[in-house]
Design a protein around this motif. Sequence first.
Motif, PDB file in Angstrom:
ATOM      1  N   VAL A 222       0.856  -1.184   0.000  1.00 54.19           N
ATOM      2  CA  VAL A 222       0.000   0.000   0.000  1.00 54.19           C
ATOM      3  C   VAL A 222       0.894   1.237   0.000  1.00 54.19           C
ATOM      4  O   VAL A 222       1.780   1.377   0.849  1.00 54.19           O
ATOM      5  CB  VAL A 222      -0.942   0.003   1.217  1.00 54.19           C
ATOM      6  N   THR A 223       0.681   2.122  -0.964  1.00 57.79           N
ATOM      7  CA  THR A 223       1.520   3.311  -1.088  1.00 57.79           C
ATOM      8  C   THR A 223       0.814   4.594  -0.676  1.00 57.79           C
ATOM      9  O   THR A 223       1.464   5.618  -0.477  1.00 57.79           O
ATOM     10  CB  THR A 223       2.017   3.463  -2.531  1.00 57.79           C
ATOM     11  N   ALA A 224      -0.520   4.553  -0.577  1.00 56.99           N
ATOM     12  CA  ALA A 224      -1.243   5.760  -0.193  1.00 56.99           C
ATOM     13  C   ALA A 224      -2.607   5.400   0.362  1.00 56.99           C
ATOM     14  O   ALA A 224      -3.238   4.434  -0.075  1.00 56.99           O
ATOM     15  CB  ALA A 224      -1.412   6.694  -1.398  1.00 56.99           C
TER      16      ALA A 224
ATOM     17  N   PRO B 209       5.172   3.180   8.914  1.00 60.94           N
ATOM     18  CA  PRO B 209       6.191   2.486   8.121  1.00 60.94           C
ATOM     19  C   PRO B 209       5.710   1.104   7.690  1.00 60.94           C
ATOM     20  O   PRO B 209       4.988   0.430   8.424  1.00 60.94           O
ATOM     21  CB  PRO B 209       7.380   2.396   9.089  1.00 60.94           C
ATOM     22  N   ALA B 210       6.113   0.704   6.509  1.00 60.37           N
ATOM     23  CA  ALA B 210       5.720  -0.609   5.999  1.00 60.37           C
ATOM     24  C   ALA B 210       6.383  -1.707   6.822  1.00 60.37           C
ATOM     25  O   ALA B 210       7.533  -1.577   7.260  1.00 60.37           O
ATOM     26  CB  ALA B 210       6.121  -0.749   4.536  1.00 60.37           C
ATOM     27  N   GLY B 211       5.658  -2.796   7.041  1.00 55.16           N
ATOM     28  CA  GLY B 211       6.201  -3.954   7.746  1.00 55.16           C
ATOM     29  C   GLY B 211       6.514  -5.065   6.758  1.00 55.16           C
ATOM     30  O   GLY B 211       6.948  -4.816   5.631  1.00 55.16           O
TER      31      GLY B 211
ATOM     32  N   THR C 254       1.142  -7.618   4.805  1.00 59.48           N
ATOM     33  CA  THR C 254       0.528  -7.353   6.103  1.00 59.48           C
ATOM     34  C   THR C 254      -0.126  -5.975   6.052  1.00 59.48           C
ATOM     35  O   THR C 254       0.210  -5.130   5.218  1.00 59.48           O
ATOM     36  CB  THR C 254       1.548  -7.381   7.255  1.00 59.48           C
ATOM     37  N   ARG C 255      -1.042  -5.754   6.970  1.00 61.93           N
ATOM     38  CA  ARG C 255      -1.756  -4.480   7.060  1.00 61.93           C
ATOM     39  C   ARG C 255      -0.802  -3.342   7.387  1.00 61.93           C
ATOM     40  O   ARG C 255       0.279  -3.548   7.963  1.00 61.93           O
ATOM     41  CB  ARG C 255      -2.822  -4.566   8.139  1.00 61.93           C
ATOM     42  N   ARG C 256      -1.218  -2.141   7.034  1.00 61.65           N
ATOM     43  CA  ARG C 256      -0.436  -0.951   7.322  1.00 61.65           C
ATOM     44  C   ARG C 256      -1.352   0.074   7.980  1.00 61.65           C
ATOM     45  O   ARG C 256      -2.442   0.361   7.471  1.00 61.65           O
ATOM     46  CB  ARG C 256       0.140  -0.393   6.021  1.00 61.65           C
ATOM     47  N   ALA C 257      -0.949   0.606   9.119  1.00 57.50           N
ATOM     48  CA  ALA C 257      -1.774   1.581   9.816  1.00 57.50           C
ATOM     49  C   ALA C 257      -1.664   2.951   9.154  1.00 57.50           C
ATOM     50  O   ALA C 257      -0.666   3.279   8.503  1.00 57.50           O
ATOM     51  CB  ALA C 257      -1.351   1.664  11.284  1.00 57.50           C
ATOM     52  N   TRP C 258      -2.720   3.761   9.326  1.00 59.68           N
ATOM     53  CA  TRP C 258      -2.712   5.122   8.796  1.00 59.68           C
ATOM     54  C   TRP C 258      -3.511   6.038   9.713  1.00 59.68           C
ATOM     55  O   TRP C 258      -4.314   5.589  10.514  1.00 59.68           O
ATOM     56  CB  TRP C 258      -3.273   5.169   7.367  1.00 59.68           C
ATOM     57  N   ARG C 259      -3.268   7.348   9.558  1.00 54.97           N
ATOM     58  CA  ARG C 259      -3.936   8.347  10.409  1.00 54.97           C
ATOM     59  C   ARG C 259      -4.120   9.633   9.608  1.00 54.97           C
ATOM     60  O   ARG C 259      -3.285   9.979   8.769  1.00 54.97           O
ATOM     61  CB  ARG C 259      -3.106   8.600  11.659  1.00 54.97           C
TER      62      ARG C 259
END
Length: 350
Positions: free
Chosen positions: A261-263, A281-283, A287-292
């Motif tokens: 996921v880039t955006a 940061p990417a894991g 896997t899922r990536r958190a965002w805010r």
Amino acid sequence: MGLTPLSEVPFNGEASLDALRSRITPVDDFYVRSNFPEPVLDPGAWRLRVGGAVDAPREWSLDQLRDLGASLDRTVTLECAGNGRSFIEPPVSGTPWTLGATGTAVFTRVPLADVLHHAAPQADAVEWCFTGADVGDAGRWGRVPFQRSLPVEAIAPAPDGPLLAWSMNGRPLTVRHGAPVRLVVPGWYAVASVKWLVGIDALTAPFEGRFQTDRYLYVRDGRVEGPVERMKVRALILEVTRRAADRVEVSGIAWSGAAEVTAVEVSTDGGARWSPAELAPAGEAFTRRAWRWSGPAPAAGGAVWARATDATGARQPTETWTNDLGYGNNEVHRVPVPPAGDPAGGQPSS
């Protein structure tokens, strides 16, 4: 929190969106998808048979798999292909998942490629067929086990390839999650991750079993458009908080089975304008990536929208993706925001 049951036999249950806030989904909150009743297998007597078009067929015990090189931990996000089905109009048949048919877990495993290498597959093998111990009636197909296949080119080596897992979040697999050993295929919808695995066969022709050619296909107006394979890009809103009458903070998760996921973008005006969210940061891959995100609140009666884009350029659509069997509906997630001062606080629900 536990799961919301959607059927009892076989058991199918989904998580609340609250349960998905944890970086690693607790086992008790990890969704369960089963097509047939759960078998109960004795780990000591369990064997995994590897055969078909191979030169060295053999059986593996659980201890033998554990002793095959170093056991490794791998974090993987899984999602049911029917996640989001209940939002399709007109309604389609199948388990009515909302958005809780996903979870992220740490699996202790051995790479599938290592096990298959020992079987010495023959040069004309084109697919590997995976058989679970769960068996049930399948209409015109009669009584069959759950089986799915993968093309030989999908069996990538570690660290990103499929794995055989016996532990989930540091504990032995539970029966509902496929004990004693299950297949886990990172990046693919979880139908590929066969539970209660008892057999693997190399095939010299494509597999044509019920769950390969009759289900888990994208069908529109009766016409097959392709198989259900990799997870589509998706962002979920997990929390919306008002910080003032005219501002909100929004957070969530995003993932894709095709690429990183880039955006993630957020809109509070019905999709007319989109603003970038801050990505964690990417894991590990798949896997899922958190965002805010923080910004202006929507107008009275409005909603927060979120959409994700991955490195292939794929982006969530704003429309429901309608198909006959209800798979792969990854439409933009929308969460209504209550007026300022509302004690509900704008928390989304599944």
